[in-house]
Design a protein around this motif. Structure first.
Motif, PDB file in Angstrom:
ATOM      1  N   LYS A  91      -9.246  29.406   6.554  1.00  0.00           N
ATOM      2  CA  LYS A  91      -8.064  29.656   5.992  1.00  0.00           C
ATOM      3  C   LYS A  91      -7.334  30.964   6.653  1.00  0.00           C
ATOM      4  O   LYS A  91      -6.250  31.085   6.981  1.00  0.00           O
ATOM      5  CB  LYS A  91      -7.887  29.704   4.524  1.00  0.00           C
ATOM      6  N   SER A  92      -8.220  31.925   6.730  1.00  0.00           N
ATOM      7  CA  SER A  92      -7.803  33.341   7.283  1.00  0.00           C
ATOM      8  C   SER A  92      -7.559  33.054   8.796  1.00  0.00           C
ATOM      9  O   SER A  92      -6.668  33.479   9.435  1.00  0.00           O
ATOM     10  CB  SER A  92      -9.192  34.303   7.215  1.00  0.00           C
ATOM     11  N   LEU A  93      -8.484  32.282   9.417  1.00  0.00           N
ATOM     12  CA  LEU A  93      -8.171  32.144  10.937  1.00  0.00           C
ATOM     13  C   LEU A  93      -6.710  31.464  11.138  1.00  0.00           C
ATOM     14  O   LEU A  93      -5.929  31.959  12.006  1.00  0.00           O
ATOM     15  CB  LEU A  93      -9.273  31.016  11.608  1.00  0.00           C
ATOM     16  N   ASP A  94      -6.406  30.546  10.241  1.00  0.00           N
ATOM     17  CA  ASP A  94      -5.233  29.764  10.502  1.00  0.00           C
ATOM     18  C   ASP A  94      -3.828  30.677  10.183  1.00  0.00           C
ATOM     19  O   ASP A  94      -3.000  30.909  10.786  1.00  0.00           O
ATOM     20  CB  ASP A  94      -5.026  28.688   9.223  1.00  0.00           C
ATOM     21  N   GLY A  95      -4.230  31.613   9.245  1.00  0.00           N
ATOM     22  CA  GLY A  95      -3.102  32.866   8.762  1.00  0.00           C
ATOM     23  C   GLY A  95      -3.186  33.750   9.997  1.00  0.00           C
ATOM     24  O   GLY A  95      -1.709  34.399  10.505  1.00  0.00           O
ATOM     25  N   TRP A  96      -4.207  34.063  10.667  1.00  0.00           N
ATOM     26  CA  TRP A  96      -4.245  35.174  11.688  1.00  0.00           C
ATOM     27  C   TRP A  96      -3.403  34.590  12.950  1.00  0.00           C
ATOM     28  O   TRP A  96      -2.904  35.154  13.806  1.00  0.00           O
ATOM     29  CB  TRP A  96      -5.552  35.710  12.109  1.00  0.00           C
ATOM     30  N   GLN A 122     -10.416  38.577  14.030  1.00  0.00           N
ATOM     31  CA  GLN A 122      -8.946  39.118  13.546  1.00  0.00           C
ATOM     32  C   GLN A 122      -8.454  39.855  14.419  1.00  0.00           C
ATOM     33  O   GLN A 122      -7.354  39.735  14.562  1.00  0.00           O
ATOM     34  CB  GLN A 122      -9.394  39.601  11.964  1.00  0.00           C
ATOM     35  N   GLU A 123      -9.145  41.037  14.774  1.00  0.00           N
ATOM     36  CA  GLU A 123      -8.669  41.952  15.665  1.00  0.00           C
ATOM     37  C   GLU A 123      -7.866  41.380  17.001  1.00  0.00           C
ATOM     38  O   GLU A 123      -6.986  41.491  17.459  1.00  0.00           O
ATOM     39  CB  GLU A 123      -9.387  43.029  16.026  1.00  0.00           C
ATOM     40  N   MET A 124      -8.797  40.381  17.677  1.00  0.00           N
ATOM     41  CA  MET A 124      -8.345  39.688  18.747  1.00  0.00           C
ATOM     42  C   MET A 124      -7.193  38.896  18.373  1.00  0.00           C
ATOM     43  O   MET A 124      -6.439  38.740  19.292  1.00  0.00           O
ATOM     44  CB  MET A 124      -9.554  38.885  19.308  1.00  0.00           C
ATOM     45  N   LEU A 125      -7.137  38.064  17.186  1.00  0.00           N
ATOM     46  CA  LEU A 125      -5.899  37.334  16.967  1.00  0.00           C
ATOM     47  C   LEU A 125      -4.498  38.113  16.776  1.00  0.00           C
ATOM     48  O   LEU A 125      -3.601  37.548  17.212  1.00  0.00           O
ATOM     49  CB  LEU A 125      -6.379  36.186  16.011  1.00  0.00           C
ATOM     50  N   LEU A 126      -4.908  38.881  16.208  1.00  0.00           N
ATOM     51  CA  LEU A 126      -3.720  39.866  15.689  1.00  0.00           C
ATOM     52  C   LEU A 126      -3.241  40.715  16.856  1.00  0.00           C
ATOM     53  O   LEU A 126      -2.091  41.185  16.792  1.00  0.00           O
ATOM     54  CB  LEU A 126      -3.824  40.445  14.448  1.00  0.00           C
ATOM     55  N   GLY A 127      -4.236  41.312  17.651  1.00  0.00           N
ATOM     56  CA  GLY A 127      -3.532  42.188  18.715  1.00  0.00           C
ATOM     57  C   GLY A 127      -4.770  42.472  19.942  1.00  0.00           C
ATOM     58  O   GLY A 127      -5.184  43.498  20.164  1.00  0.00           O
TER      59      GLY A 127
END
Length: 414
Positions: free
Chosen positions: A104-109, A256-261
Motif C-alpha cells: 500500500k505504501s508503494l502504491d502511495g509513493w 521510498q526515496e527513489m520513488l519520491l525523489g
C-alpha cells in the motif's frame, strides 16, 4: 530522473585522459566505467545481534543490487562525466502483514512521486519501475529454499529506459546469497612492530591493498554506501559494525526515496564513483611504485578498490573485489617471500590464506582503528595469525618509511 545525469560538469583535458586510460573500455576483467554493489542480509544465529534473530523472529531477508554505467558526454563544448544508465534492484522478505502495508505504501509513493502507469511498468523521466510480489520467491524455488510460514516477498527494480541487464547479472545477488553468511575469521596472536624493517628479510614481496589507501586519498569509506542504500541504521559517521541491519519494510526507506525523489537521490548514488574519479594517487601509491621499480615489490597490486589509484601511479593491478566468483584467481609468484597487506580489514577473498599456504610471511600495515567524531575507535584486523606482523600505522607513513630504509627516492610524478 533524467539521464544522462551529470556527475562532473566540466572535465579538464587531463581528466579526459585519465578517463580514457583507466576507466573507459573493457581492458580490465570488469570495465571501470561500471560501478556495482551487492548486499544481502538474512537473519541467522551468527548475526543475531545485528539482524534481530531469535527463536520467534527469523526469516527476514533484504537484497540490494545496483549496477551503474558511467561515461563521457560530449553534447556540450566541454565534456561531462555522466551517469548514463542505472539498474537498482531491491528485494525484501517479511511477514505477510508487513508486506501488505508495504505494498500500500508503494502504491502511495508511486502516485505521490508522479509515476505514470504503463501495461508492464511505471515510468518517470528516463526511469522504469517494476514491482512483483510472491508467496514463494522464484529464486528460492530455484535454489530449493523454503519460504518461512506466513512470509511474502516483494521485488522492485529501477532501470533506465533501454538499459539491458543480462540474466547472469540479475542472478548475481542470488548466487552470492547461495554462498551463505560469511563466517568471520578468528584472530590469533600476531606480533607487532614499529615499522616494516622486518620485511627486509623477506624480499621480494607482493602487495594487497584495501580501502585504507583510498580513505587516505579522501575517498569515502565503504560504510558510506551502507548509509546511501540503507543497509543498516547508520545515520552518522560511525562504523557499520555498530548498527543494526535494516530488515523490515517499515525501516527501509531506500525505495521510498527513489520513488519520491530519484533526481535528488542521484547525488548520493554517484558520490562514491565521483570521489574515486577525482582522487589522485597518494604518497603511499608513489612509494609502492618506487618499491616496484627497485624490484623489492613484485607482481601486480592485488586490489579490492574501485579507484584505480595504483594503476594511475604506474602500477599493474589485479582487481579481486568481484561477485561472479567467491575466490577469484590471484597471481602469487614463486619468488615472493612475503605478502604485504595494506589497509584491509578481512581476508574476504582468501588472498592471505593462499599466501600462507605457499609459505609466504604476512605483514600488515593498518592503524587498527580510526577517528570517528573526534574519538579513536578500535577496528582490529580480523584474521591476523601467529607468525604475522602488524605495523599499526597508516599507509603513507609506513610505506614512506620503508622506502627510506631501502634508500629509495619516491617520485610523485610517476
Amino acid at each position: 530522473m533524467f539521464l544522462p545525469y551529470t556527475v562532473i560538469e566540466q572535465l579538464t583535458p587531463q581528466q579526459v585522459t585519465t578517463w580514457e586510460q583507466h576507466f573507459a573500455g573493457d581492458r580490465h576483467e570488469r570495465a571501470r566505467s561500471i560501478e556495482e554493489g551487492i548486499w544481502r542480509r538474512t537473519q541467522e544465529p551468527a548475526n543475531a545481534e545485528l539482524s534481530g534473530w531469535d527463536a520467534d523472529n527469523h526469516g527476514r531477508r533484504r537484497v540490494v543490487h545496483y549496477r551503474y554505467q558511467y561515461g563521457l558526454d560530449w553534447t556540450f563544448p566541454v565534456p561531462r562525466l555522466v551517469l548514463q544508465d542505472l539498474y537498482l534492484f531491491h528485494s525484501i522478505t517479511a511477514p505477510k502483514a508487513e508486506i501488505d502495508v508495504y505494498l500500500k505504501s508503494l502504491d502511495g509513493w508511486l502516485r505521490a512521486g508522479g509515476w505514470r502507469e504503463k501495461p508492464d511498468c511505471w515510468s518517470k523521466g528516463d526511469l522504469r519501475f517494476t514491482l512483483a510480489d510472491y508467496d514463494e520467491h522464484p529464486q528460492d524455488e530455484r535454489a530449493g529454499r523454503d519460504t518461512p510460514h506466513g512470509f511474502r516477498s516483494v521485488d522492485v527494480c529501477f532501470i533506465s529506459d533501454g538499459y539491458e541487464v543480462s540474466r547472469v547479472v540479475r542472478n548475481l545477488p542470488w548466487d552470492v546469497l547461495a554462498g551463505g553468511i560469511r563466517v568471520k575469521e578468528q584472530r590469533g596472536e600476531p606480533a607487532f612492530a614499529p615499522d616494516l624493517s622486518g620485511l627486509l628479510d623477506y624480499l621480494p614481496f607482493q602487495v594487497e591493498v584495501g580501502c585504507g589507501t583510498s580513505i587516505e586519498a579522501r575517498i569515502p569509506p565503504l560504510h558510506y554506501l551502507h548509509e546511501v542504500y540503507r543497509v543498516t541504521a547508520r545515520k552518522d559517521n560511525t562504523l557499520t559494525q555498530s548498527h543494526a541491519f535494516t530488515m523490515s519494510p517499515e525501516a527501509d526507506t531506500l525505495v521510498q526515496e527513489m520513488l519520491l525523489g530519484a533526481q535528488d537521490k542521484a547525488a548520493d548514488l554517484v558520490r562514491m564513483f565521483r570521489a574515486c574519479f577525482l582522487a589522485e594517487p597518494t604518497p603511499a601509491h608513489h612509494a609502492l611504485k618506487a618499491l616496484h621499480d627497485a624490484g623489492v615489490f613484485v607482481g601486480p597490486v592485488i586490489t579490492h578498490n574501485f579507484d584505480v589509484l595504483s594503476a594511475r601511479a604506474g602500477l599493474e593491478e589485479v582487481f579481486v573485489r568481484r561477485y561472479d566468483q567467491k575466490i577469484p584467481p590471484v597471481p602469487l609468484l614463486d619468488e615472493a617471500k612475503a605478502l604485504l597487506v595494506v589497509g584491509l580489514h578481512a581476508d574476504r577473498r582468501a588472498v592471505q590464506a593462499r599466501a600462507r599456504d605457499k609459505g609466504m610471511k604476512i605483514f600488515y600495515v593498518d592503524p587498527e582503528g580510526l577517528m570517528e567524531n573526534g574519538v579513536f575507535k578500535e577496528y582490529p584486523i580480523e584474521g591476523a595469525r601467529e607468525g604475522d606482523v602488524i605495523v599499526r600505522e597508516a599507509a603513507i607513513p609506513a610505506l614512506t618509511r620503508l622506502c627510506e630504509l631501502l634508500d629509495l627516492k619516491i617520485d610523485a610524478t610517476s
